[in-house]
Design a protein around this motif. Structure first.
Motif, PDB file in Angstrom:
ATOM      1  N   PRO A 113      18.230 -43.427  17.563  1.00  0.00           N
ATOM      2  CA  PRO A 113      18.381 -43.106  16.145  1.00  0.00           C
ATOM      3  C   PRO A 113      17.869 -44.280  15.308  1.00  0.00           C
ATOM      4  O   PRO A 113      18.210 -45.415  15.609  1.00  0.00           O
ATOM      5  CB  PRO A 113      19.896 -42.940  15.970  1.00  0.00           C
ATOM      6  N   PRO A 114      17.047 -44.005  14.294  1.00  0.00           N
ATOM      7  CA  PRO A 114      16.496 -45.109  13.497  1.00  0.00           C
ATOM      8  C   PRO A 114      17.577 -46.003  12.897  1.00  0.00           C
ATOM      9  O   PRO A 114      17.377 -47.212  12.802  1.00  0.00           O
ATOM     10  CB  PRO A 114      15.723 -44.395  12.380  1.00  0.00           C
ATOM     11  N   VAL A 115      18.727 -45.424  12.525  1.00  0.00           N
ATOM     12  CA  VAL A 115      19.797 -46.272  11.966  1.00  0.00           C
ATOM     13  C   VAL A 115      20.229 -47.302  12.987  1.00  0.00           C
ATOM     14  O   VAL A 115      20.519 -48.449  12.646  1.00  0.00           O
ATOM     15  CB  VAL A 115      21.063 -45.460  11.616  1.00  0.00           C
ATOM     16  N   ALA A 116      20.294 -46.880  14.269  1.00  0.00           N
ATOM     17  CA  ALA A 116      20.778 -47.780  15.313  1.00  0.00           C
ATOM     18  C   ALA A 116      19.827 -48.943  15.505  1.00  0.00           C
ATOM     19  O   ALA A 116      20.235 -50.004  15.955  1.00  0.00           O
ATOM     20  CB  ALA A 116      20.952 -47.011  16.619  1.00  0.00           C
ATOM     21  N   VAL A 117      18.555 -48.768  15.188  1.00  0.00           N
ATOM     22  CA  VAL A 117      17.590 -49.858  15.300  1.00  0.00           C
ATOM     23  C   VAL A 117      17.598 -50.686  14.015  1.00  0.00           C
ATOM     24  O   VAL A 117      17.534 -51.911  14.044  1.00  0.00           O
ATOM     25  CB  VAL A 117      16.177 -49.305  15.563  1.00  0.00           C
ATOM     26  N   ALA A 118      17.705 -49.991  12.884  1.00  0.00           N
ATOM     27  CA  ALA A 118      17.539 -50.674  11.600  1.00  0.00           C
ATOM     28  C   ALA A 118      18.712 -51.604  11.279  1.00  0.00           C
ATOM     29  O   ALA A 118      18.503 -52.692  10.748  1.00  0.00           O
ATOM     30  CB  ALA A 118      17.340 -49.652  10.487  1.00  0.00           C
ATOM     31  N   ILE A 119      19.940 -51.211  11.587  1.00  0.00           N
ATOM     32  CA  ILE A 119      21.093 -52.057  11.237  1.00  0.00           C
ATOM     33  C   ILE A 119      21.021 -53.414  11.939  1.00  0.00           C
ATOM     34  O   ILE A 119      21.029 -54.448  11.269  1.00  0.00           O
ATOM     35  CB  ILE A 119      22.431 -51.346  11.543  1.00  0.00           C
ATOM     36  N   PRO A 120      20.904 -53.432  13.291  1.00  0.00           N
ATOM     37  CA  PRO A 120      20.846 -54.754  13.932  1.00  0.00           C
ATOM     38  C   PRO A 120      19.616 -55.550  13.514  1.00  0.00           C
ATOM     39  O   PRO A 120      19.709 -56.759  13.321  1.00  0.00           O
ATOM     40  CB  PRO A 120      20.809 -54.432  15.429  1.00  0.00           C
ATOM     41  N   LEU A 121      18.461 -54.859  13.335  1.00  0.00           N
ATOM     42  CA  LEU A 121      17.266 -55.604  12.940  1.00  0.00           C
ATOM     43  C   LEU A 121      17.454 -56.249  11.584  1.00  0.00           C
ATOM     44  O   LEU A 121      17.012 -57.366  11.349  1.00  0.00           O
ATOM     45  CB  LEU A 121      16.049 -54.680  12.920  1.00  0.00           C
ATOM     46  N   MET A 122      18.134 -55.540  10.692  1.00  0.00           N
ATOM     47  CA  MET A 122      18.366 -56.105   9.376  1.00  0.00           C
ATOM     48  C   MET A 122      19.170 -57.409   9.509  1.00  0.00           C
ATOM     49  O   MET A 122      18.823 -58.423   8.901  1.00  0.00           O
ATOM     50  CB  MET A 122      19.151 -55.082   8.559  1.00  0.00           C
ATOM     51  N   VAL A 123      20.223 -57.375  10.337  1.00  0.00           N
ATOM     52  CA  VAL A 123      21.032 -58.579  10.528  1.00  0.00           C
ATOM     53  C   VAL A 123      20.191 -59.688  11.164  1.00  0.00           C
ATOM     54  O   VAL A 123      20.232 -60.839  10.726  1.00  0.00           O
ATOM     55  CB  VAL A 123      22.271 -58.249  11.389  1.00  0.00           C
ATOM     56  N   ILE A 124      19.386 -59.316  12.162  1.00  0.00           N
ATOM     57  CA  ILE A 124      18.555 -60.315  12.834  1.00  0.00           C
ATOM     58  C   ILE A 124      17.550 -60.941  11.863  1.00  0.00           C
ATOM     59  O   ILE A 124      17.435 -62.166  11.750  1.00  0.00           O
ATOM     60  CB  ILE A 124      17.804 -59.690  14.035  1.00  0.00           C
ATOM     61  N   TRP A 125      16.818 -60.084  11.121  1.00  0.00           N
ATOM     62  CA  TRP A 125      15.811 -60.622  10.198  1.00  0.00           C
ATOM     63  C   TRP A 125      16.465 -61.477   9.122  1.00  0.00           C
ATOM     64  O   TRP A 125      15.894 -62.482   8.692  1.00  0.00           O
ATOM     65  CB  TRP A 125      14.999 -59.500   9.540  1.00  0.00           C
ATOM     66  N   LEU A 126      17.673 -61.091   8.680  1.00  0.00           N
ATOM     67  CA  LEU A 126      18.375 -61.914   7.692  1.00  0.00           C
ATOM     68  C   LEU A 126      18.652 -63.290   8.267  1.00  0.00           C
ATOM     69  O   LEU A 126      18.483 -64.310   7.594  1.00  0.00           O
ATOM     70  CB  LEU A 126      19.697 -61.246   7.290  1.00  0.00           C
ATOM     71  N   GLN A 127      19.096 -63.316   9.551  1.00  0.00           N
ATOM     72  CA  GLN A 127      19.467 -64.594  10.148  1.00  0.00           C
ATOM     73  C   GLN A 127      18.267 -65.507  10.333  1.00  0.00           C
ATOM     74  O   GLN A 127      18.397 -66.723  10.168  1.00  0.00           O
ATOM     75  CB  GLN A 127      20.162 -64.363  11.491  1.00  0.00           C
ATOM     76  N   ILE A 128      17.100 -64.940  10.712  1.00  0.00           N
ATOM     77  CA  ILE A 128      15.961 -65.846  10.874  1.00  0.00           C
ATOM     78  C   ILE A 128      15.113 -65.943   9.617  1.00  0.00           C
ATOM     79  O   ILE A 128      14.035 -66.512   9.627  1.00  0.00           O
ATOM     80  CB  ILE A 128      15.062 -65.469  12.088  1.00  0.00           C
ATOM     81  N   GLY A 129      15.606 -65.383   8.519  1.00  0.00           N
ATOM     82  CA  GLY A 129      14.937 -65.587   7.243  1.00  0.00           C
ATOM     83  C   GLY A 129      13.669 -64.783   7.057  1.00  0.00           C
ATOM     84  O   GLY A 129      12.836 -65.115   6.228  1.00  0.00           O
ATOM     85  N   LEU A 130      13.498 -63.708   7.827  1.00  0.00           N
ATOM     86  CA  LEU A 130      12.307 -62.879   7.649  1.00  0.00           C
ATOM     87  C   LEU A 130      12.620 -61.537   6.987  1.00  0.00           C
ATOM     88  O   LEU A 130      11.746 -60.686   6.875  1.00  0.00           O
ATOM     89  CB  LEU A 130      11.624 -62.625   8.994  1.00  0.00           C
TER      90      LEU A 130
END
Lengths: 270, 288
Positions: A113-130
Motif C-alpha cells: 500500500p502506498p501509505v505504508a511506503v510513504a509514512i516511513p519514508l517521510m520520517v526517514i527523509w525528515l531525519q536525513i534532511g532530504l
C-alpha cells in the motif's frame, strides 16, 4: 439478429461517447468565462477566452509543479531504464532457479500500500534532511519505475527469437554486445511501450508526492489539487484549464501505448 | 545460450539489491514506527509495542474504514469486469475491424488520465447545479437537485463510477484483444450447432479465456487498493465517513487531524500484511 446488432451498436457508440465526452467538456470549459460555466443549462455557444489558460501558464506554482514533475518523473524513468532493462534481460535469457521468485518479488512491490511506503519514508527523509526535495521523490519513484519496467520488459525480451541471438553468438559477439546490438533493437517497440507505461504511472502518482513534499518539491498533480481549495469563489475555468494541462503529457503516449497493447497480444497468438 | 558469462550477475545483482533496499527499508521502518508513539509535532517518542494495534480494534472509525474498503474492492472489481466483458464481447460481435480500432483508442483515454484529473472531471460533472452529468436529471424533473457526492447512500457509488470509467473501458480493450487471439474453430463448431451468440460466449469463448480473465481481475484488485487520489479529490472520505477507505483514514489520522504518525503507520502495516497474504495466496492459485 438485426435489432440485437443495432442495440449493440448503439450501446458501443454510447460507451465511446462516454469515454471522451467528460474530458472534452472539461477542455471546452477551460475556454469559458465563469459566467458561461455556472449555468443551469449547459452552454454550447459562448465567446472563447484564453484567460484561464494564460493564468495557469503564468502562475509560478504551476510552472514549478510542472518542472518538478518533469524532472522527478524523467529521472526516475531514466533510472528505471538503466537498471530495469538489463535485469529484465538477464531474467528472460539466463534462466535460473530464482527466476520465478524474482518475478514474484517484482510484482509483489505493487501490492505494497502506498501509505505504508510513504509514512516511513517521510520520517526517514525528515531525519536525513532530504524531505521535500526532488532527490527524495526520485529515489522513491525509482522503486516504482524499476519494478514496472522489469515486469513488462521480461516478456518483451522473451519474445525476441532465440535464433537471432544464437546466430550473433556464432558470429563471435559477446554476451553484452548481443544484448546491446541484438536484443535491445529487436525488442525496442515493446520496450518503448513499457517505458511509456512507467512514465504515465509516476506522472499520475499522487499520494507519495503529497506526503513527501510540502512546498519546494510539489508535483503538478498536487498543485492542481490545491487550486480547488481556494475558498468559496471556485475559479471553475482555471480549474478546468489545470486539469487539461495535467492530462496532456500522458495523452501524448496514447499512440505508443495502444501500439504496445497490440504487440503484446500479437505475440500471444504465435 | 548456455555460455558462461558474467552478464546475469552484473545485470541482476545491482538492480535487485537496489529494489530490496528501497522496498525493505520503508517496510521494516513502517513496522518500527507502528510500535512506537511518534507524532508529527514532536520528535520524542517511546516504544509502546502493540498498543497502537489494540487501539485500532476498538476504533469504530477504523472498523468502518475496513468495511468501506471491502465494499470499494467488491463494487469496483465486479463492475469493472462486467463492463469490460460486456463491451469487449460487443466490440467483437458488432464492430468492424476499423471501428474496433477507433473504439480501442477511445477506451484507452480515460485510464491514461491522472486520477486527480479524472476525479476533477467527474466532480464538475456531478455538480448538483452546473454539472453536465446531473443535467439530464435537472431537465427531466424540471430543476430538482441531485447531488450524488454528498449523499452517504450514493457517494461511494459515484466515486466508484469514475474508477470503473477509467478501468472498465480499458479492460474492454484487453478483453477484445484476448477474444481476437482465440482460435476460430470452436466458435465455428458452436455456430454450426445453432448456438446463439450469447451462448457461444458464455459457454465457449469466455471459459477458454478463464485464466487471463482471472489475471485481469487480479490486476484490478491490486489497482483498486490505490483509490486514494480519487477519494481525496472527490469527497475527502465524506460525507461523514461514507467513503473513508483505509488509506484515506490513515492519511487523515497521520497528517490532517491529529498527526499521529505511529497510529497511521499501524494501520498501514495491517493493510500491508492483509494485502501481501491475500495476494500471495491468490497468485499461487492463479499460477497453479
Amino acid at each position: 439478429m438485426r435489432p440485437g446488432r443495432l442495440i449493440g451498436k448503439i450501446i458501443l457508440a454510447f460507451a465511446g461517447f462516454m469515454a471522451v465526452f467528460p474530458l472534452a467538456w472539461t477542455a471546452v470549459n477551460s475556454l469559458k468565462n465563469n459566467v458561461d460555466i455556472i449555468t443551469r443549462v449547459p452552454r454550447l455557444v459562448f465567446t472563447p477566452t484564453f484567460d484561464n489558460i494564460s493564468y495557469i501558464i503564468g502562475r509560478d506554482s504551476v510552472m514549478t509543479g510542472l518542472y518538478n514533475s518533469v524532472i522527478s518523473c524523467g529521472v526516475a524513468v531514466l533510472i528505471g531504464v538503466m537498471l530495469g532493462l538489463p535485469a529484465a534481460y538477464a531474467v528472460a535469457r539466463y534462466p535460473n532457479r530464482f527466476a520465478g521468485d524474482i518475478q514474484f518479488f517484482v510484482l509483489s512491490l505493487r501490492f505494497l500500500p502506498p501509505v505504508a511506503v510513504a509514512i516511513p519514508l517521510m520520517v526517514i527523509w525528515l531525519q536525513i534532511g532530504l524531505y521535500d526535495t526532488l532527490p527524495a521523490l526520485i529515489v522513491t519513484y525509482s522503486l516504482l519505475t524499476i519494478s514496472v519496467i522489469m515486469w513488462l520488459a521480461i516478456p518483451a525480451f522473451q519474445a525476441v527469437p532465440k535464433e537471432i541471438e544464437e546466430a550473433a553468438f556464432l558470429d563471435g559477439y559477446g554476451a553484452y554486445s548481443v544484448f546491446w546490438r541484438i536484443a535491445l533493437p529487436v525488442a525496442a517497440r515493446s520496450l518503448i511501450g513499457a517505458v511509456a507505461f512507467s512514465f504515465v504511472l509516476v506522472w499520475n502518482e499522487f499520494l507519495i508526492a503529497l506526503m513527501l513534499s510540502s512546498s519546494n518539491a510539489k508535483t503538478l498533480p498536487i498543485v492542481a489539487s490545491e487550486l480547488s481549495q481556494q475558498g468559496m469563489n471556485v475559479p471553475w475555468g482555471i480549474l478546468n484549464a489545470s486539469v487539461v494541462l495535467l492530462s496532456l503529457p500522458p495523452l501524448l503516449f496514447l499512440g505508443v501505448l495502444s501500439g504496445f497493447l497490440n504487440s503484446v497480444f500479437r505475440q500471444k497468438k504465435t | 545460450m548456455r555460455r558462461r558469462s558474467s552478464l546475469p550477475v552484473t545485470f541482476l545483482v545491482p538492480t535487485l539489491a537496489i529494489l530490496l533496499v528501497l522496498s525493505m527499508v520503508p517496510t521494516l521502518y513502517a513496522i518500527v514506527i507502528a510500535l512506537q508513539n511518534r507524532e508529527l509535532s514532536s520528535s520524542d517518542y517511546s516504544w509502546v509495542w502493540l498498543s497502537n494495534f489494540i487501539d485500532l480494534f476498538a476504533d469504530r472509525r477504523f472498523l468502518n474504514a475496513v468495511w468501506v474498503s471491502v465494499k470499494w474492492e467488491i463494487v469496483t472489481v465486479v463492475a469493472t469486469m462486467m463492463v469490460a466483458i460486456g463491451l469487449g464481447v460487443l466490440m467483437f460481435e458488432v464492430a468492424s475491424p476499423r471501428l474496433r480500432n477507433i473504439y480501442c483508442l477511445l477506451f484507452i483515454i480515460p485510464v491514461l488520465l491522472p486520477r486527480v484529473s479524472a476525479a476533477f472531471v467527474w466532480k464538475f460533472a456531478y455538480h448538483p447545479l452546473y454539472g453536465i452529468a446531473t443535467y439530464p436529471y435537472r431537465l427531466i424533473t424540471g430543476g430538482l437537485i441531485f447531488d450524488p457526492l454528498s449523499k452517504p447512500a450514493t457517494a461511494l457509488f459515484a466515486v466508484a463510477s469514475v474508477d470503473v470509467w477509467q478501468w472498465g473501458l480499458f479492460f474492454a480493450v484487453i478483453v477484445l484483444k484476448l477474444l481476437e487471439t482465440l482460435p476460430p474453430q470452436p466458435i465455428e463448431a458452436a455456430r454450426l450447432d445453432h448456438a446463439k451468440r450469447w451462448q457461444i460466449h458464455a459457454y465457449v469463448t469466455l471459459p477458454m479465456l478463464k485464466a487471463p480473465l482471472i489475471s485481469l481481475m487480479f490486476v484490478k484488485m491490486i489497482e483498486s487498493l490505490r483509490s486514494f487520489d480519487l477519494i481525496y479529490v472527490m469527497t475527502r472520505g465524506g460525507p461523514g465517513v461514507a467513503t473513508e477507505t483505509l488509506d484515506m483514514y490513515a492519511f487523515s489520522q497521520g497528517f490532517i487531524e491529529s498527526g499521529k504518525v505511529s497510529y497511521a503507520s499501524a494501520m498501514a502495516v495491517l493493510m500491508m500484511i492483509a494485502t501481501v497474504i491475500t495476494f500471495t495466496m491468490l497468485w499461487k492459485r492463479v499460477q497453479a
